[in-house]
Enzyme design. Sequence first.
Site, PDB file in Angstrom:
ATOM      1  N   SER A 188       5.635 -31.150  -0.367  1.00 54.97           N
ATOM      2  CA  SER A 188       5.439 -29.737   0.603  1.00 54.97           C
ATOM      3  C   SER A 188       4.199 -29.111   0.419  1.00 54.97           C
ATOM      4  CB  SER A 188       6.438 -29.033  -0.041  1.00 54.97           C
ATOM      5  OG  SER A 188       6.382 -28.804  -1.324  1.00 54.97           O
ATOM      6  N   HIS A 216      10.385 -32.086   4.573  1.00 54.56           N
ATOM      7  CA  HIS A 216       9.173 -32.193   5.587  1.00 54.56           C
ATOM      8  C   HIS A 216       8.834 -33.296   6.401  1.00 54.56           C
ATOM      9  CE1 HIS A 216       7.848 -28.181   3.919  1.00 54.56           C
ATOM     10  NE2 HIS A 216       8.149 -28.742   2.866  1.00 54.56           N
ATOM     11  N   LYS A 247      13.465 -26.482   8.418  1.00 56.08           N
ATOM     12  CA  LYS A 247      12.029 -26.425   8.644  1.00 56.08           C
ATOM     13  C   LYS A 247      11.872 -26.930  10.062  1.00 56.08           C
ATOM     14  CE  LYS A 247      10.972 -26.108   3.919  1.00 56.08           C
ATOM     15  NZ  LYS A 247      11.312 -26.656   2.556  1.00 56.08           N
TER      16      LYS A 247
HETATM   17  C1  LIG Z   1      11.507 -26.263   1.431  1.00 57.43           C
HETATM   18  C2  LIG Z   1      12.239 -27.431   0.728  1.00 57.43           C
HETATM   19  C3  LIG Z   1      13.366 -27.357   0.018  1.00 57.43           C
HETATM   20  C4  LIG Z   1      14.197 -26.441  -0.146  1.00 57.43           C
HETATM   21  O1  LIG Z   1      14.840 -26.279   1.251  1.00 57.43           O
HETATM   22  P1  LIG Z   1      15.406 -24.952   2.058  1.00 57.43           P
HETATM   23  O2  LIG Z   1      16.326 -25.215   3.151  1.00 57.43           O
HETATM   24  O3  LIG Z   1      14.224 -24.051   2.400  1.00 57.43           O
HETATM   25  O4  LIG Z   1      16.191 -24.498   1.003  1.00 57.43           O
HETATM   26  C5  LIG Z   1      13.716 -28.530  -0.841  1.00 57.43           C
HETATM   27  N1  LIG Z   1      12.661 -29.622  -0.988  1.00 57.43           N
HETATM   28  C6  LIG Z   1      11.291 -29.324  -0.482  1.00 57.43           C
HETATM   29  C7  LIG Z   1      10.532 -30.746  -0.546  1.00 57.43           C
HETATM   30  C8  LIG Z   1      11.219 -28.254   0.212  1.00 57.43           C
HETATM   31  O5  LIG Z   1       9.893 -28.328   0.716  1.00 57.43           O
END
Ligand SMILES: *Cc1c(COP(=O)(O)O)cnc(C)c1O
Length: 400
Positions: A188, A216, A247
């Site tokens: 991330s 991602h 995302k």
């Molecule tokens: C953003 C993210 C999460 C959490 O996801 P949300 O839907 O925002 O709670 C989990 N793992 C990774 C690698 C992330 O970047």
Amino acid sequence: MSSPPTAVADPLDFLQEELTSLVRRGLYRSLREQAGEPAGSVAIGGRKVILLCSNNYLGLATHPWVKEAAKQAIDTYGAGSGASRLVSGNSELYQELEERLARLKGTEAAIVFASGYAANVGTISALVGRRDAVYCDRLNHASIYDACLLSRADIKRYPHGDTASLERLLRNSPIRGKRLIVSDGVFSMDGDIAPLMELVRLAEEYSAILMVDDAHGTGVLGDNGAGTVAHCGLEGRVPVQMGTLSKALGGLGGFVAGSQTLVNYLVNKARPLIYSTALPPPVLASCVAALNVLEQEPQLQNKLAENAVFLRQGLFGLGFCVLNSQTPIIPVVIGDPHLTMQASEALLEEGVFVQGIRPPTVPEGKARLRVTVMATHKREELSRALEAFGRVGRRLGLIR
Ligand SMILES: *Cc1c(COP(=O)(O)O)cnc(C)c1O
């Protein structure tokens, strides 16, 4: 009657002390208000600025189909779900969404959680426990680490992307219970892709469960946005594929795709699914619509990749320390947290919104501007952003 003790210290004094310490170390965080949609530009403090720190990579949060689907779902199903999925909150929209996610990931089934965070916490703590071991890339997302702690399994970290170290850990640790290898698919904060081929090989060789967090990669990599596993040609070889709807899909929610047995198990064992309220119908409907866009507008994925190349090469050309990545996440490493936030502020004054990311989100000494690009950015916006980066970089001595 005993009188109350006098002049005792307030037991909450540590709050202000800790906050003061964070300010001194350049690590204090605060919330910045933003108005309007998370499109290519947003309004901050009444000023329109180019948005370069959203994970809404494909712009689906503001896509007309997605917005329309949410509005219609409110009229049909209402604004909230009213209970946990196992009680009375399991809207029929869940079934459609889960079938679509399973199709996207090429798995038998999928199960949706309230967030990606909840999906990780629920899944990892359901899969492993006290006598088991979890093998974790050092740069895995915080939600994975929180999940591991909650599971009470033995956490074994290996250096980022270092599968030789992982193999040593697997070879040298005594086998007591289950073993779980878990890795971000796309990291991330660094934007690089996990060495999935090697992780699959090690999991198969050492009889470990393999779980990939593709928060991602989903919507971004692979045919039709199927994600990192498909991008690496490893369909069918990663039994636990986690992803998020929040995302590239522009909504909210997390999910796990895998076998029907895995899904049945999680419905029975994953505590965030059991003890937390279901997602609101408009969110579910908008995620289904986002999956429709993903299927029907593959050019968005191409546009995103082109924009990422343009911005990455531009920043690199200016002389910034840009980490090598093949995704829309473009980390510009600065190092010092104070200087990082100064750069972020200066860019905002120049009309570019980029967030500084500091420890503990990234390792000590690796504070950075985490630049993210979107499919909806116009070339002209990105060129203006690069000009601003050039001015700020020279002023702060980050580039020549
Ligand atoms: C953003 C993210 C999460 C959490 O996801 P949300 O839907 O925002 O709670 C989990 N793992 C990774 C690698 C992330 O970047």
